[in-house]
Design an enzyme around this catalytic site. Structure first.
Site, PDB file in Angstrom:
ATOM      1  N   LYS A  86      39.991  43.257  47.219  1.00 23.87           N
ATOM      2  CA  LYS A  86      40.874  42.468  46.344  1.00 23.87           C
ATOM      3  C   LYS A  86      41.841  43.392  45.608  1.00 23.87           C
ATOM      4  O   LYS A  86      41.423  44.366  44.982  1.00 23.87           O
ATOM      5  CB  LYS A  86      40.045  41.673  45.324  1.00 23.87           C
ATOM      6  CG  LYS A  86      39.297  40.522  45.955  1.00 23.87           C
ATOM      7  CD  LYS A  86      38.428  39.825  44.935  1.00 23.87           C
ATOM      8  CE  LYS A  86      39.217  38.994  43.954  1.00 23.87           C
ATOM      9  NZ  LYS A  86      38.338  38.378  42.932  1.00 23.87           N
TER      10      LYS A  86
HETATM   11  C1  E4P Z   1      37.927  35.500  41.705  1.00 24.43           C
HETATM   12  O1  E4P Z   1      36.967  36.258  41.840  1.00 24.43           O
HETATM   13  C2  E4P Z   1      38.672  35.426  40.422  1.00 24.43           C
HETATM   14  O2  E4P Z   1      38.785  36.704  39.915  1.00 24.43           O
HETATM   15  C3  E4P Z   1      37.944  34.523  39.479  1.00 24.43           C
HETATM   16  O3  E4P Z   1      37.766  33.254  40.105  1.00 24.43           O
HETATM   17  C4  E4P Z   1      38.636  34.355  38.132  1.00 24.43           C
HETATM   18  O4  E4P Z   1      37.957  33.368  37.420  1.00 24.43           O
HETATM   19  P1  E4P Z   1      38.121  33.133  35.825  1.00 24.43           P
HETATM   20  O5  E4P Z   1      39.539  32.751  35.579  1.00 24.43           O
HETATM   21  O6  E4P Z   1      37.154  32.031  35.501  1.00 24.43           O
HETATM   22  O7  E4P Z   1      37.754  34.427  35.185  1.00 24.43           O
END
Ligand code: E4P
Length: 225
Positions: A86
């Site tokens: 990522k």
């Molecule tokens: C994926 O891993 C994203 O980083 C994650 O869904 C972010 O979620 P949040 O906005 O609840 O922190």
């Protein structure tokens, strides 16, 4: 449409993989930090639980392309075969996605708030783009509309990059992005089981059991009747 778990909680992952049709796990620095352990051991622990076949998304933290690529190569060493690195959609992140594409390393462009960010990342060679639905909704945007625009842009341009919608706080957000054509949704452990919960389902089951037991006896199933 793929369901993915947005957590590094091993016991939840184990339980969810056993019960549900899960296609992978996503993590980010916040999710990893919550587990309060050694990063490498956490990732290896998740891989051990999900097996070799499921997809694992692991995020880099560096802000320059050269070091992002180094992080990606490092993560690849221990996160298993089916891993996608990522990378946030900053300019150096886009550069890193291009470099990693040339090295055949899969990437997930993350922290996406607009369809143009997704298009740029896809053109750079990202395998997945991760729009942040709840964070978009929280700033008076429309997360589901962003997903629908991304899907439309990918269709128009014949782009095979997948939309992995992320950041959800309620079932409606998940449902809307499914309808908007997302290929996958990554859902946190607090929300995941709410996707199928309905009190009328439980009530219906209660009635079925009570009617059955009235005729065939307490604790009996079709195996005993
Ligand atoms: C994926 O891993 C994203 O980083 C994650 O869904 C972010 O979620 P949040 O906005 O609840 O922190």
């Amino acid at each position: 449409m793929q369901y993915i778990l947005d957590t590094a909680d091993i016991s939840f992952i184990k339980k969810a993989i056993d019960l549900y049709p899960i296609e992978g796990v996503t993590t980010n620095p916040t999710i990893i930090a919550k587990e309060k352990g050694d990063f490498k051991s956490i990732i290896k622990g998740i891989r051990e639980v999900i097996g070799e076949d499921l997809m694992l998304h692991v995020q880099c933290l560096s802000l320059d392309a050269e070091t992002i690529v180094k992080e990606a190569l490092y993560i690849k060493q221990f996160a298993g075969k089916n891993v996608s690195v990522k990378i946030p959609v900053i300019p150096e992140g886009i550069k890193a996605i291009k470099i990693l594409k040339s090295k055949n390393i899969r990437t997930t462009a993350t922290a996406i708030f607009t369809a143009q960010q997704a298009l740029m990342a896809a053109n750079a060679g990202a395998d997945y783009v991760a729009p942040y639905i709840n964070r978009i909704d929280n700033i008076l945007g429309d997360g589901a509309k962003v997903v629908s625009d991304i899907v439309q842009l990918f269709n128009i341009n014949n782009i095979s990059t997948k939309v992995l919608a992320a950041s959800f706080k309620n079932v409606e957000q998940v449902h809307k992005v499914c309808l908007a054509g997302a290929h996958s949704v990554t859902v946190n452990k607090d929300l995941f089981e709410k996707l199928i919960y309905h009190p009328y389902t439980d009530l219906s089951i209660k009635t079925f059991i009570s009617d059955w037991e009235g005729q065939y006896g307490k604790g009996k199933t079709t195996l005993d009747a």
